[in-house]
Design an enzyme around this catalytic site. Structure first.
Site, mmCIF file in Angstrom:
data_model
loop_
_atom_site.group_PDB
_atom_site.id
_atom_site.type_symbol
_atom_site.label_atom_id
_atom_site.label_comp_id
_atom_site.label_asym_id
_atom_site.label_seq_id
_atom_site.Cartn_x
_atom_site.Cartn_y
_atom_site.Cartn_z
ATOM 1 N N GLY A 120 47.083 13.127 32.829
ATOM 2 C CA GLY A 120 47.444 12.105 31.898
ATOM 3 C C GLY A 120 48.883 11.819 31.915
ATOM 4 N N GLY A 144 51.057 14.781 31.658
ATOM 5 C CA GLY A 144 51.274 15.495 33.064
ATOM 6 C C GLY A 144 49.849 15.952 33.475
ATOM 7 C CB THR A 145 48.710 18.339 35.916
ATOM 8 O OG1 THR A 145 49.368 17.600 36.541
ATOM 9 C CG2 THR A 145 47.401 18.798 36.348
ATOM 10 C CB VAL A 146 45.004 18.823 31.663
ATOM 11 C CG1 VAL A 146 43.876 19.878 30.602
ATOM 12 C CG2 VAL A 146 45.500 17.920 30.997
ATOM 13 C CG ASP A 184 47.051 7.026 22.027
ATOM 14 O OD1 ASP A 184 46.770 6.029 22.005
ATOM 15 O OD2 ASP A 184 47.457 7.817 22.750
#
Length: 421
Positions: free
Chosen positions: A143, A146-148, A260
Protein backbone atom coordinates in the site's frame (compact mmCIF):
# COMPACT_ATOMS: atom_id res chain seq x y z
CA UNK A 1 -42.37 -3.95 -10.81
CA UNK A 2 -38.99 -2.38 -10.18
CA UNK A 3 -38.46 -0.62 -13.49
CA UNK A 4 -39.85 2.67 -12.20
CA UNK A 5 -38.44 4.52 -9.24
CA UNK A 6 -40.52 3.99 -6.11
CA UNK A 7 -41.65 6.81 -3.87
CA UNK A 8 -39.37 7.34 -0.89
CA UNK A 9 -42.20 6.28 1.39
CA UNK A 10 -41.00 2.73 0.65
CA UNK A 11 -38.27 3.41 3.22
CA UNK A 12 -39.46 3.26 6.77
CA UNK A 13 -38.33 6.24 8.77
CA UNK A 14 -38.79 5.62 12.49
CA UNK A 15 -39.36 8.71 14.61
CA UNK A 16 -37.10 7.47 17.37
CA UNK A 17 -34.08 5.25 17.26
CA UNK A 18 -31.92 3.70 19.95
CA UNK A 19 -28.59 2.51 18.63
CA UNK A 20 -27.76 -1.05 19.75
CA UNK A 21 -24.76 -2.15 21.76
CA UNK A 22 -24.37 -5.07 19.38
CA UNK A 23 -25.58 -5.83 15.85
CA UNK A 24 -28.89 -7.41 16.75
CA UNK A 25 -32.20 -6.37 15.16
CA UNK A 26 -34.05 -6.86 18.41
CA UNK A 27 -31.89 -4.22 20.07
CA UNK A 28 -33.45 -1.46 17.98
CA UNK A 29 -36.28 0.65 19.34
CA UNK A 30 -38.32 2.13 16.49
CA UNK A 31 -41.73 3.52 15.69
CA UNK A 32 -42.91 3.67 12.12
CA UNK A 33 -43.34 6.81 10.11
CA UNK A 34 -43.38 7.62 6.41
CA UNK A 35 -41.46 10.05 4.25
CA UNK A 36 -43.47 12.43 2.08
CA UNK A 37 -40.73 13.36 -0.38
CA UNK A 38 -41.80 12.84 -3.98
CA UNK A 39 -40.27 12.23 -7.35
CA UNK A 40 -39.65 15.92 -8.09
CA UNK A 41 -37.77 16.42 -4.84
CA UNK A 42 -35.52 13.46 -5.55
CA UNK A 43 -34.86 14.65 -9.10
CA UNK A 44 -33.99 18.11 -7.85
CA UNK A 45 -31.59 16.68 -5.31
CA UNK A 46 -30.04 14.46 -7.95
CA UNK A 47 -29.42 17.43 -10.24
CA UNK A 48 -27.74 19.26 -7.37
CA UNK A 49 -25.52 16.26 -6.64
CA UNK A 50 -24.69 15.62 -10.28
CA UNK A 51 -23.44 19.16 -10.76
CA UNK A 52 -20.51 18.69 -8.42
CA UNK A 53 -19.24 15.27 -9.46
CA UNK A 54 -17.00 16.09 -12.42
CA UNK A 55 -15.47 19.15 -10.80
CA UNK A 56 -14.62 17.28 -7.63
CA UNK A 57 -13.24 13.98 -8.88
CA UNK A 58 -9.81 13.77 -10.38
CA UNK A 59 -9.75 10.48 -12.30
CA UNK A 60 -6.85 8.16 -11.63
CA UNK A 61 -4.53 7.04 -14.41
CA UNK A 62 -5.67 4.77 -17.19
CA UNK A 63 -3.85 1.79 -15.75
CA UNK A 64 -6.31 -0.95 -14.86
CA UNK A 65 -5.89 -1.86 -11.19
CA UNK A 66 -8.62 -4.46 -10.95
CA UNK A 67 -6.29 -7.36 -10.36
CA UNK A 68 -4.13 -6.18 -7.51
CA UNK A 69 -4.85 -4.89 -4.05
CA UNK A 70 -2.82 -1.74 -3.47
CA UNK A 71 -4.62 -0.83 -0.29
CA UNK A 72 -4.74 -3.95 1.84
CA UNK A 73 -4.19 -2.60 5.38
CA UNK A 74 -2.93 0.65 3.85
CA UNK A 75 -3.64 3.56 1.50
CA UNK A 76 -3.30 2.88 -2.21
CA UNK A 77 -1.65 4.82 -5.00
CA UNK A 78 -4.90 6.67 -5.70
CA UNK A 79 -4.70 8.43 -2.36
CA UNK A 80 -5.13 12.19 -2.65
CA UNK A 81 -3.45 14.76 -0.44
CA UNK A 82 -3.37 18.49 -0.99
CA UNK A 83 -0.48 20.68 0.05
CA UNK A 84 -2.61 23.49 1.44
CA UNK A 85 -3.52 24.01 5.07
CA UNK A 86 -5.94 26.70 6.09
CA UNK A 87 -7.63 28.10 9.16
CA UNK A 88 -11.40 27.96 8.95
CA UNK A 89 -14.40 29.83 10.22
CA UNK A 90 -17.38 28.38 11.99
CA UNK A 91 -20.13 26.49 10.22
CA UNK A 92 -23.24 24.64 11.30
CA UNK A 93 -22.40 21.46 13.14
CA UNK A 94 -23.93 18.01 13.24
CA UNK A 95 -25.67 16.88 16.40
CA UNK A 96 -23.91 14.03 18.16
CA UNK A 97 -24.86 12.07 21.23
CA UNK A 98 -22.12 12.20 23.82
CA UNK A 99 -21.64 10.68 27.23
CA UNK A 100 -22.09 7.08 26.06
CA UNK A 101 -19.47 4.76 27.50
CA UNK A 102 -16.65 4.18 25.04
CA UNK A 103 -16.88 0.42 25.50
CA UNK A 104 -20.47 0.11 24.31
CA UNK A 105 -19.19 -1.30 21.04
CA UNK A 106 -16.04 -2.78 22.53
CA UNK A 107 -15.19 -6.41 21.91
CA UNK A 108 -13.11 -8.63 24.13
CA UNK A 109 -9.55 -8.91 22.92
CA UNK A 110 -8.55 -12.56 22.69
CA UNK A 111 -4.83 -11.86 22.49
CA UNK A 112 -2.94 -12.44 25.71
CA UNK A 113 -0.26 -10.13 24.30
CA UNK A 114 -2.40 -7.03 24.66
CA UNK A 115 -4.17 -5.38 27.57
CA UNK A 116 -5.41 -2.21 25.82
CA UNK A 117 -5.84 -1.51 22.09
CA UNK A 118 -2.58 -0.41 20.51
CA UNK A 119 -0.72 -0.21 23.80
CA UNK A 120 2.06 -2.70 23.09
CA UNK A 121 5.42 -1.33 22.02
CA UNK A 122 6.99 -4.20 20.13
CA UNK A 123 10.71 -4.85 19.86
CA UNK A 124 12.41 -5.41 16.53
CA UNK A 125 13.25 -8.94 17.68
CA UNK A 126 9.54 -9.69 18.21
CA UNK A 127 8.71 -8.32 14.76
CA UNK A 128 11.48 -10.37 13.12
CA UNK A 129 10.22 -13.49 14.89
CA UNK A 130 6.60 -12.82 13.90
CA UNK A 131 7.40 -12.25 10.20
CA UNK A 132 10.38 -14.64 9.89
CA UNK A 133 12.63 -11.68 9.15
CA UNK A 134 10.08 -10.13 6.75
CA UNK A 135 9.96 -13.25 4.61
CA UNK A 136 8.71 -12.55 1.05
CA UNK A 137 6.54 -15.64 1.42
CA UNK A 138 4.55 -13.86 4.15
CA UNK A 139 3.93 -10.69 2.16
CA UNK A 140 0.17 -10.18 1.84
CA UNK A 141 -0.18 -6.64 0.54
CA UNK A 142 1.39 -3.46 -0.72
CA UNK A 143 0.00 0.00 0.00
CA UNK A 144 0.88 3.65 0.10
CA UNK A 145 2.13 3.18 3.65
CA UNK A 146 4.44 0.31 2.69
CA UNK A 147 4.44 -3.47 2.74
CA UNK A 148 2.15 -5.70 4.78
CA UNK A 149 3.22 -9.08 6.10
CA UNK A 150 1.29 -11.85 7.75
CA UNK A 151 2.80 -12.69 11.11
CA UNK A 152 2.26 -14.66 14.29
CA UNK A 153 2.94 -13.40 17.79
CA UNK A 154 4.51 -15.62 20.42
CA UNK A 155 1.10 -16.32 21.96
CA UNK A 156 -0.16 -17.58 18.59
CA UNK A 157 -2.15 -14.51 17.59
CA UNK A 158 -2.17 -13.96 13.82
CA UNK A 159 -1.38 -10.37 12.88
CA UNK A 160 -0.76 -8.11 9.91
CA UNK A 161 2.52 -6.23 10.17
CA UNK A 162 2.53 -2.92 8.29
CA UNK A 163 6.10 -1.87 7.53
CA UNK A 164 6.54 1.67 6.21
CA UNK A 165 8.61 2.37 3.13
CA UNK A 166 11.99 3.52 4.32
CA UNK A 167 12.44 5.68 1.22
CA UNK A 168 9.35 7.66 2.20
CA UNK A 169 10.28 8.67 5.72
CA UNK A 170 9.28 12.29 5.44
CA UNK A 171 7.08 14.69 7.31
CA UNK A 172 3.86 13.50 5.67
CA UNK A 173 4.49 9.80 6.21
CA UNK A 174 5.51 10.41 9.81
CA UNK A 175 2.27 12.28 10.33
CA UNK A 176 0.24 9.43 8.86
CA UNK A 177 2.03 6.92 11.09
CA UNK A 178 1.31 8.99 14.19
CA UNK A 179 -2.31 9.53 13.12
CA UNK A 180 -2.90 5.83 12.72
CA UNK A 181 -1.30 4.99 16.04
CA UNK A 182 -3.28 7.66 17.87
CA UNK A 183 -6.58 6.70 16.25
CA UNK A 184 -6.20 2.94 16.62
CA UNK A 185 -5.14 3.24 20.24
CA UNK A 186 -8.48 4.90 21.08
CA UNK A 187 -10.89 2.47 19.43
CA UNK A 188 -12.09 -1.09 19.81
CA UNK A 189 -15.08 -2.34 17.88
CA UNK A 190 -16.18 -5.52 16.17
CA UNK A 191 -16.15 -3.83 12.75
CA UNK A 192 -12.83 -2.01 13.11
CA UNK A 193 -9.46 -3.66 12.52
CA UNK A 194 -7.93 -4.18 15.94
CA UNK A 195 -4.56 -2.62 16.70
CA UNK A 196 -2.10 -4.67 18.75
CA UNK A 197 0.78 -2.23 18.90
CA UNK A 198 3.61 -0.57 17.05
CA UNK A 199 7.36 -0.14 16.69
CA UNK A 200 9.08 3.18 16.14
CA UNK A 201 12.81 2.74 16.40
CA UNK A 202 15.63 4.00 14.19
CA UNK A 203 14.49 3.83 10.59
CA UNK A 204 11.66 1.38 11.29
CA UNK A 205 7.99 2.44 11.45
CA UNK A 206 5.77 -0.59 12.01
CA UNK A 207 2.12 -1.03 13.02
CA UNK A 208 0.83 -4.44 14.13
CA UNK A 209 -2.88 -4.98 13.56
CA UNK A 210 -5.42 -7.78 13.45
CA UNK A 211 -5.03 -10.17 10.52
CA UNK A 212 -8.22 -10.39 8.48
CA UNK A 213 -7.90 -13.38 6.15
CA UNK A 214 -10.43 -12.89 3.37
CA UNK A 215 -9.12 -9.90 1.42
CA UNK A 216 -10.74 -6.56 0.66
CA UNK A 217 -14.29 -5.72 -0.34
CA UNK A 218 -12.95 -4.42 -3.64
CA UNK A 219 -11.37 -7.78 -4.41
CA UNK A 220 -14.70 -9.48 -3.76
CA UNK A 221 -16.60 -7.04 -5.97
CA UNK A 222 -14.04 -7.76 -8.71
CA UNK A 223 -14.64 -11.49 -8.13
CA UNK A 224 -10.93 -12.01 -7.51
CA UNK A 225 -11.88 -14.09 -4.49
CA UNK A 226 -14.06 -16.44 -6.51
CA UNK A 227 -17.75 -16.49 -5.62
CA UNK A 228 -20.00 -13.48 -6.21
CA UNK A 229 -21.18 -11.53 -3.15
CA UNK A 230 -24.97 -11.82 -2.90
CA UNK A 231 -27.02 -8.67 -2.37
CA UNK A 232 -27.84 -9.95 1.12
CA UNK A 233 -24.11 -10.15 1.92
CA UNK A 234 -23.57 -6.67 0.50
CA UNK A 235 -26.31 -5.31 2.75
CA UNK A 236 -24.68 -6.99 5.75
CA UNK A 237 -21.34 -5.43 4.81
CA UNK A 238 -22.91 -1.97 4.42
CA UNK A 239 -24.46 -2.28 7.88
CA UNK A 240 -21.16 -3.41 9.39
CA UNK A 241 -19.39 -0.40 7.91
CA UNK A 242 -22.19 1.92 9.07
CA UNK A 243 -21.80 0.54 12.61
CA UNK A 244 -18.04 1.13 12.54
CA UNK A 245 -18.32 4.73 11.36
CA UNK A 246 -21.16 5.46 13.77
CA UNK A 247 -18.95 4.23 16.60
CA UNK A 248 -16.11 6.50 15.49
CA UNK A 249 -18.39 9.53 15.18
CA UNK A 250 -20.55 9.03 18.26
CA UNK A 251 -19.26 6.61 20.85
CA UNK A 252 -15.55 7.33 21.20
CA UNK A 253 -14.31 9.72 23.89
CA UNK A 254 -13.68 12.27 21.13
CA UNK A 255 -15.29 11.81 17.70
CA UNK A 256 -12.90 10.47 15.04
CA UNK A 257 -13.21 11.18 11.31
CA UNK A 258 -11.75 8.35 9.24
CA UNK A 259 -11.29 10.38 6.01
CA UNK A 260 -10.60 7.39 3.77
CA UNK A 261 -13.69 5.17 3.70
CA UNK A 262 -13.42 3.07 0.53
CA UNK A 263 -13.84 -0.53 -0.60
CA UNK A 264 -10.12 -1.30 -0.55
CA UNK A 265 -9.98 -0.23 3.11
CA UNK A 266 -12.73 -2.66 4.10
CA UNK A 267 -11.48 -6.13 4.97
CA UNK A 268 -13.70 -9.21 5.12
CA UNK A 269 -13.53 -12.15 7.46
CA UNK A 270 -14.17 -15.72 6.33
CA UNK A 271 -17.79 -15.22 7.41
CA UNK A 272 -17.97 -12.01 5.31
CA UNK A 273 -18.09 -9.68 8.30
CA UNK A 274 -16.62 -6.29 7.42
CA UNK A 275 -13.82 -4.55 9.27
CA UNK A 276 -12.78 -0.99 8.45
CA UNK A 277 -9.01 -0.56 8.20
CA UNK A 278 -6.34 2.10 7.55
CA UNK A 279 -6.48 5.05 9.92
CA UNK A 280 -3.54 6.89 8.37
CA UNK A 281 -5.71 9.89 7.47
CA UNK A 282 -7.88 9.84 10.61
CA UNK A 283 -8.44 13.10 12.47
CA UNK A 284 -10.19 14.05 15.67
CA UNK A 285 -13.40 15.91 14.92
CA UNK A 286 -14.14 19.44 16.12
CA UNK A 287 -14.61 19.86 19.86
CA UNK A 288 -18.24 20.89 20.26
CA UNK A 289 -17.77 21.87 23.90
CA UNK A 290 -15.30 24.58 22.88
CA UNK A 291 -17.65 25.88 20.18
CA UNK A 292 -15.82 24.44 17.19
CA UNK A 293 -17.91 23.16 14.30
CA UNK A 294 -15.30 21.79 11.92
CA UNK A 295 -11.61 21.04 11.56
CA UNK A 296 -9.74 23.20 9.04
CA UNK A 297 -7.12 21.01 7.45
CA UNK A 298 -5.48 20.02 4.19
CA UNK A 299 -7.53 17.72 2.00
CA UNK A 300 -6.71 14.04 2.23
CA UNK A 301 -8.63 11.10 0.91
CA UNK A 302 -9.09 9.11 -2.28
CA UNK A 303 -10.23 10.33 -5.68
CA UNK A 304 -13.85 9.36 -6.24
CA UNK A 305 -14.75 9.29 -2.55
CA UNK A 306 -13.85 12.88 -1.61
CA UNK A 307 -16.49 15.15 -0.14
CA UNK A 308 -16.84 18.10 -2.56
CA UNK A 309 -17.58 20.58 0.23
CA UNK A 310 -14.46 19.52 2.13
CA UNK A 311 -12.49 19.69 -1.11
CA UNK A 312 -13.74 23.23 -1.75
CA UNK A 313 -13.54 24.71 1.75
CA UNK A 314 -10.93 22.59 3.58
CA UNK A 315 -13.51 22.27 6.37
CA UNK A 316 -13.66 18.69 7.64
CA UNK A 317 -16.61 17.25 9.58
CA UNK A 318 -18.04 13.79 10.16
CA UNK A 319 -20.28 14.39 7.14
CA UNK A 320 -17.23 13.88 4.92
CA UNK A 321 -17.24 10.23 5.99
CA UNK A 322 -20.99 10.14 5.26
CA UNK A 323 -20.30 11.29 1.71
CA UNK A 324 -17.68 8.59 1.20
CA UNK A 325 -20.12 6.03 2.61
CA UNK A 326 -22.71 7.10 0.02
CA UNK A 327 -20.19 6.47 -2.75
CA UNK A 328 -19.46 3.08 -1.18
CA UNK A 329 -23.18 2.20 -1.26
CA UNK A 330 -23.27 2.87 -5.01
CA UNK A 331 -20.12 0.79 -5.43
CA UNK A 332 -21.70 -2.10 -3.53
CA UNK A 333 -24.82 -2.33 -5.68
CA UNK A 334 -23.22 -1.61 -9.06
CA UNK A 335 -19.96 -3.50 -8.57
CA UNK A 336 -18.17 -0.62 -10.29
CA UNK A 337 -15.39 1.56 -8.97
CA UNK A 338 -16.26 5.20 -8.18
CA UNK A 339 -14.37 6.32 -11.27
CA UNK A 340 -14.29 4.07 -14.33
CA UNK A 341 -11.78 5.88 -16.52
CA UNK A 342 -12.15 3.50 -19.48
CA UNK A 343 -15.92 3.76 -19.81
CA UNK A 344 -17.73 6.23 -22.03
CA UNK A 345 -18.00 9.74 -20.61
CA UNK A 346 -21.57 9.52 -19.28
CA UNK A 347 -20.73 6.39 -17.27
CA UNK A 348 -17.28 7.39 -16.08
CA UNK A 349 -18.35 8.80 -12.70
CA UNK A 350 -20.29 5.85 -11.28
CA UNK A 351 -22.39 7.67 -8.66
CA UNK A 352 -23.56 10.35 -11.11
CA UNK A 353 -24.46 7.71 -13.70
CA UNK A 354 -26.28 5.46 -11.20
CA UNK A 355 -28.24 8.30 -9.59
CA UNK A 356 -29.41 9.59 -12.97
CA UNK A 357 -30.64 6.11 -13.89
CA UNK A 358 -32.38 5.88 -10.53
CA UNK A 359 -34.21 9.22 -10.85
CA UNK A 360 -35.17 8.38 -14.45
CA UNK A 361 -36.89 5.21 -13.22
CA UNK A 362 -34.31 2.74 -14.54
CA UNK A 363 -32.46 1.81 -11.37
CA UNK A 364 -32.38 -1.89 -12.22
CA UNK A 365 -30.06 -1.19 -15.15
CA UNK A 366 -27.22 -0.23 -12.78
CA UNK A 367 -27.41 -3.42 -10.72
CA UNK A 368 -24.17 -5.40 -10.76
CA UNK A 369 -24.56 -7.80 -13.73
CA UNK A 370 -23.38 -10.61 -11.46
CA UNK A 371 -26.61 -10.25 -9.46
CA UNK A 372 -30.06 -11.50 -10.42
CA UNK A 373 -32.55 -8.86 -11.59
CA UNK A 374 -35.33 -10.09 -9.32
CA UNK A 375 -38.17 -8.13 -7.73
CA UNK A 376 -36.55 -8.33 -4.30
CA UNK A 377 -33.16 -7.18 -5.61
CA UNK A 378 -34.78 -4.38 -7.61
CA UNK A 379 -36.69 -2.97 -4.65
CA UNK A 380 -33.68 -3.17 -2.31
CA UNK A 381 -31.51 -1.54 -4.98
CA UNK A 382 -33.85 1.46 -5.24
CA UNK A 383 -33.92 1.99 -1.48
CA UNK A 384 -30.13 1.74 -1.22
CA UNK A 385 -29.69 4.23 -4.06
CA UNK A 386 -32.12 6.63 -2.38
CA UNK A 387 -30.02 6.50 0.80
CA UNK A 388 -26.86 6.97 -1.26
CA UNK A 389 -28.44 10.03 -2.90
CA UNK A 390 -28.96 11.59 0.52
CA UNK A 391 -25.39 10.78 1.62
CA UNK A 392 -23.76 12.40 -1.41
CA UNK A 393 -25.73 15.64 -1.20
CA UNK A 394 -23.43 18.51 -2.19
CA UNK A 395 -24.19 20.31 1.12
CA UNK A 396 -23.13 18.48 4.26
CA UNK A 397 -25.98 19.90 6.32
CA UNK A 398 -28.41 17.93 4.13
CA UNK A 399 -26.65 14.59 4.60
CA UNK A 400 -27.89 12.16 7.24
CA UNK A 401 -25.74 11.25 10.22
CA UNK A 402 -24.22 7.78 10.17
CA UNK A 403 -26.54 6.50 12.87
CA UNK A 404 -29.45 7.34 10.59
CA UNK A 405 -27.77 5.48 7.71
CA UNK A 406 -27.49 2.37 9.86
CA UNK A 407 -31.15 2.69 10.82
CA UNK A 408 -32.32 2.89 7.19
CA UNK A 409 -30.11 -0.03 6.14
CA UNK A 410 -31.51 -2.18 8.94
CA UNK A 411 -35.03 -1.54 7.62
CA UNK A 412 -33.97 -2.23 4.03
CA UNK A 413 -32.47 -5.55 5.08
CA UNK A 414 -35.56 -6.46 7.11
CA UNK A 415 -37.88 -5.77 4.17
CA UNK A 416 -35.53 -7.56 1.77
CA UNK A 417 -35.50 -10.72 3.88
CA UNK A 418 -39.30 -10.66 4.14
CA UNK A 419 -39.53 -10.55 0.33
CA UNK A 420 -37.17 -13.52 0.04
CA UNK A 421 -39.13 -15.65 2.54
Amino acid sequence: MYGRRKDSSDIRTPDRFSYPPSPSPSSYSTSSGRSTSGRNRVKGAARSVAGVFVACFTPPGEEDTRHHSSSVYGGGSDTFSSTSDVSGASDSTDGRRRGTPRGIYGTRNDSTHLKEPGSTKFTIAEIHHATKNFSPALKVGQGGFGTVYKGQLQDGTLVAVKRAKKSLYDKNLGGEFQSEIQALSKVEHLNLVKCYGYLQHGDERIIVVEYVPNGTLREHLDCIKGSVLSLASRLDIAIDVAHAITYLHTYTDHAIIHRDIKSSNILLTEKLRAKVADFGFARLAADEESGQTHVSTQVKGTAGYLDPEYLRTYQLTEKSDVYSFGILLVELVTGRRPIEAKRELKERVTARWAIKKFTDGHAITVLDPNLEKSDANGLALEKILELALQCVNSHRRNRPIMRRCAEVLWNIRKDYKELLD
